[in-house]
Design a protein around this motif. Sequence first.
Motif, PDB file in Angstrom:
ATOM      1  N   ASN A  57       0.882  -1.678   0.010  1.00  0.00           N
ATOM      2  CA  ASN A  57      -0.329   0.136   0.369  1.00  0.00           C
ATOM      3  C   ASN A  57       0.908   1.306   0.187  1.00  0.00           C
ATOM      4  OD1 ASN A  57      -2.402  -1.651  -0.140  1.00  0.00           O
ATOM      5  ND2 ASN A  57      -2.644  -1.870   2.268  1.00  0.00           N
ATOM      6  N   LEU A  58       2.135   0.893  -0.164  1.00  0.00           N
ATOM      7  CA  LEU A  58       3.152   2.847  -0.459  1.00  0.00           C
ATOM      8  C   LEU A  58       2.501   3.530  -0.808  1.00  0.00           C
ATOM      9  CD1 LEU A  58       5.735   3.058   0.847  1.00  0.00           C
ATOM     10  CD2 LEU A  58       6.809   2.283  -1.520  1.00  0.00           C
ATOM     11  N   MET A  59       2.475   4.457  -0.277  1.00  0.00           N
ATOM     12  CA  MET A  59       1.991   5.609  -1.144  1.00  0.00           C
ATOM     13  C   MET A  59       2.909   6.944  -1.703  1.00  0.00           C
ATOM     14  SD  MET A  59      -1.433   5.417  -2.232  1.00  0.00           S
ATOM     15  CE  MET A  59      -2.122   3.747  -2.429  1.00  0.00           C
ATOM     16  N   ALA A  60       3.911   6.767  -1.010  1.00  0.00           N
ATOM     17  CA  ALA A  60       4.926   8.428  -1.418  1.00  0.00           C
ATOM     18  C   ALA A  60       6.609   8.033  -1.290  1.00  0.00           C
ATOM     19  CB  ALA A  60       4.703   8.980   0.011  1.00  0.00           C
ATOM     20  N   LEU A  61       7.353   8.637  -1.496  1.00  0.00           N
ATOM     21  CA  LEU A  61       8.752   8.741  -1.367  1.00  0.00           C
ATOM     22  C   LEU A  61       9.045   9.441  -0.701  1.00  0.00           C
ATOM     23  CD1 LEU A  61       9.659   7.115  -4.239  1.00  0.00           C
ATOM     24  CD2 LEU A  61       9.880   5.387  -2.176  1.00  0.00           C
ATOM     25  N   ALA A  62       9.912   9.576  -0.051  1.00  0.00           N
ATOM     26  CA  ALA A  62      10.738  10.959   0.296  1.00  0.00           C
ATOM     27  C   ALA A  62      12.152  10.426   0.012  1.00  0.00           C
ATOM     28  CB  ALA A  62       9.877  11.443   1.752  1.00  0.00           C
ATOM     29  N   GLU A  63      12.890  11.982   1.083  1.00  0.00           N
ATOM     30  CA  GLU A  63      14.301  11.910   1.091  1.00  0.00           C
ATOM     31  C   GLU A  63      14.665  12.418   2.263  1.00  0.00           C
ATOM     32  OE1 GLU A  63      16.762  14.174  -1.709  1.00  0.00           O
ATOM     33  OE2 GLU A  63      15.467  16.746  -1.359  1.00  0.00           O
ATOM     34  N   HIS A  64      16.369  12.290   3.028  1.00  0.00           N
ATOM     35  CA  HIS A  64      15.708  13.256   4.321  1.00  0.00           C
ATOM     36  C   HIS A  64      17.420  14.208   3.769  1.00  0.00           C
ATOM     37  CE1 HIS A  64      19.005  12.729   8.650  1.00  0.00           C
ATOM     38  NE2 HIS A  64      17.469  13.499   8.155  1.00  0.00           N
ATOM     39  N   SER A  65      16.830  15.856   3.786  1.00  0.00           N
ATOM     40  CA  SER A  65      17.463  16.152   3.491  1.00  0.00           C
ATOM     41  C   SER A  65      17.874  18.570   4.754  1.00  0.00           C
ATOM     42  CB  SER A  65      17.225  17.932   1.959  1.00  0.00           C
ATOM     43  OG  SER A  65      15.597  17.839   2.016  1.00  0.00           O
ATOM     44  N   TYR A  66      18.522  18.843   4.310  1.00  0.00           N
ATOM     45  CA  TYR A  66      18.470  19.792   5.217  1.00  0.00           C
ATOM     46  C   TYR A  66      18.215  21.177   4.690  1.00  0.00           C
ATOM     47  CZ  TYR A  66      21.475  23.070   8.202  1.00  0.00           C
ATOM     48  OH  TYR A  66      21.240  24.307   9.020  1.00  0.00           O
ATOM     49  N   ASN A  67      17.345  21.510   4.587  1.00  0.00           N
ATOM     50  CA  ASN A  67      16.903  23.166   4.249  1.00  0.00           C
ATOM     51  C   ASN A  67      17.652  24.120   5.312  1.00  0.00           C
ATOM     52  OD1 ASN A  67      14.547  21.926   2.647  1.00  0.00           O
ATOM     53  ND2 ASN A  67      13.964  21.045   4.577  1.00  0.00           N
ATOM     54  N   VAL A  68      18.506  25.080   4.418  1.00  0.00           N
ATOM     55  CA  VAL A  68      18.797  26.598   4.925  1.00  0.00           C
ATOM     56  C   VAL A  68      17.785  27.402   4.761  1.00  0.00           C
ATOM     57  CG1 VAL A  68      20.272  27.467   3.983  1.00  0.00           C
ATOM     58  CG2 VAL A  68      21.260  25.905   2.822  1.00  0.00           C
ATOM     59  N   THR A  69      17.802  27.906   5.946  1.00  0.00           N
ATOM     60  CA  THR A  69      16.950  28.889   5.750  1.00  0.00           C
ATOM     61  C   THR A  69      17.810  30.155   6.548  1.00  0.00           C
ATOM     62  OG1 THR A  69      16.259  28.545   8.340  1.00  0.00           O
ATOM     63  CG2 THR A  69      14.829  27.450   6.660  1.00  0.00           C
ATOM     64  N   GLU A  70      19.236  30.416   6.685  1.00  0.00           N
ATOM     65  CA  GLU A  70      19.164  31.988   6.521  1.00  0.00           C
ATOM     66  C   GLU A  70      21.048  31.399   5.930  1.00  0.00           C
ATOM     67  OE1 GLU A  70      18.277  33.494   9.378  1.00  0.00           O
ATOM     68  OE2 GLU A  70      16.884  31.844  10.080  1.00  0.00           O
ATOM     69  N   ARG A  71      21.143  33.034   5.833  1.00  0.00           N
ATOM     70  CA  ARG A  71      22.342  33.377   5.193  1.00  0.00           C
ATOM     71  C   ARG A  71      23.396  32.538   6.146  1.00  0.00           C
ATOM     72  NH1 ARG A  71      21.409  34.578   0.400  1.00  0.00           N
ATOM     73  NH2 ARG A  71      19.385  36.127   0.779  1.00  0.00           N
ATOM     74  N   ASP A  72      23.900  32.810   7.042  1.00  0.00           N
ATOM     75  CA  ASP A  72      25.195  31.644   7.737  1.00  0.00           C
ATOM     76  C   ASP A  72      24.251  30.096   7.918  1.00  0.00           C
ATOM     77  OD1 ASP A  72      23.071  31.077   9.954  1.00  0.00           O
ATOM     78  OD2 ASP A  72      23.771  32.155  11.270  1.00  0.00           O
ATOM     79  N   GLY A  73      24.002  29.608   6.952  1.00  0.00           N
ATOM     80  CA  GLY A  73      23.903  27.808   7.040  1.00  0.00           C
ATOM     81  C   GLY A  73      22.785  27.926   7.823  1.00  0.00           C
ATOM     82  N   GLY A  74      22.180  28.165   8.994  1.00  0.00           N
ATOM     83  CA  GLY A  74      21.249  27.617   9.558  1.00  0.00           C
ATOM     84  C   GLY A  74      19.885  26.873   8.958  1.00  0.00           C
TER      85      GLY A  74
END
Length: 300
Positions: free
Chosen positions: A255-272
């Motif tokens: 019944n698998l319905m989706a695939l995802a990836e594990h990722s880092y999302n940058v929200t700050e100019r300093d890399g945060g």
Amino acid sequence: MTAIRSHYQTLIDRVASARIHLPEQGREAMHPAEKYNSIRRIIFSGVHKHGFDEALKWLESTYRSQLDPKHYRGLKAELAFYRGYGKELQLTVAGDMGEHADFSGLYQGQICRFDVTTNLAYKDFSTYEPFMGEGPRYKIALLNQSSFEVIDVLDLAFKPCTDCGGHLIPCVALLGQNYNRHGEAQWSNDQLLMDVCTGCQRYFERNRFTTTGMLSPQEVFDSLDDNEDSASAITALQDHVLNAYKYFRPEADANLMALAEHSYNVTERDGGGYWAFRMVFKNKAVAAELPDEIECPHEV
């Protein structure tokens, strides 16, 4: 938080939002739905009295001109499904009872309701949800728009979340390469089978797999030539995601319905920023119910 998008993240967003295919006038006062149901009753009555070939002649010669292309394909798909699987699945034609089912029958030993379609874009999970806790399980039979052969049978009987009552949708996260404690690559990747709740939008880990050659989407992108244009990159990522989905359906959960990836999302100019599971593929049957991402720890 607004993430600062890299070139890869922009491309994978386009992959996730793209339509990846697994393989698409009578009385004027009559409402289109009423007219369709009336024609449907006539055609299936013809099947039972005169056989499929005669009923198909009626459809083509008399009623096709009274239906729009979507309803014509839908009725022809129902006939193809009934003809091909009526005996095997012990199908009974459903009446217009407002339960979004075309047939009832037996599938893998269970009584089920079947909704037949040639295009999942017309199916909305929320229309089935009120009926999912009662009676037989729901199945969506997806047929090829040209050949009307069955491509897939999707199960919409998802378990309820014990925390909020939402539905738990099976998803597999494609993780990055494994390394040992010395930082040496192990030439293998883990994949995390989890349930994603449509209500509280939490995830619940169920199982973990280790495979060789099943790269994360980011690793596929990194392996492309530097001069790979965006269209070629998107095609390569789509192919990889779709092949992974086809592989893990029988391997992890039917019944698998989706695939995802594990990722880092940058929200700050300093890399945060923050870590998240980002959806790279959603089956259309439940796409509107799943979040685009779920925050998670760095170590998963």
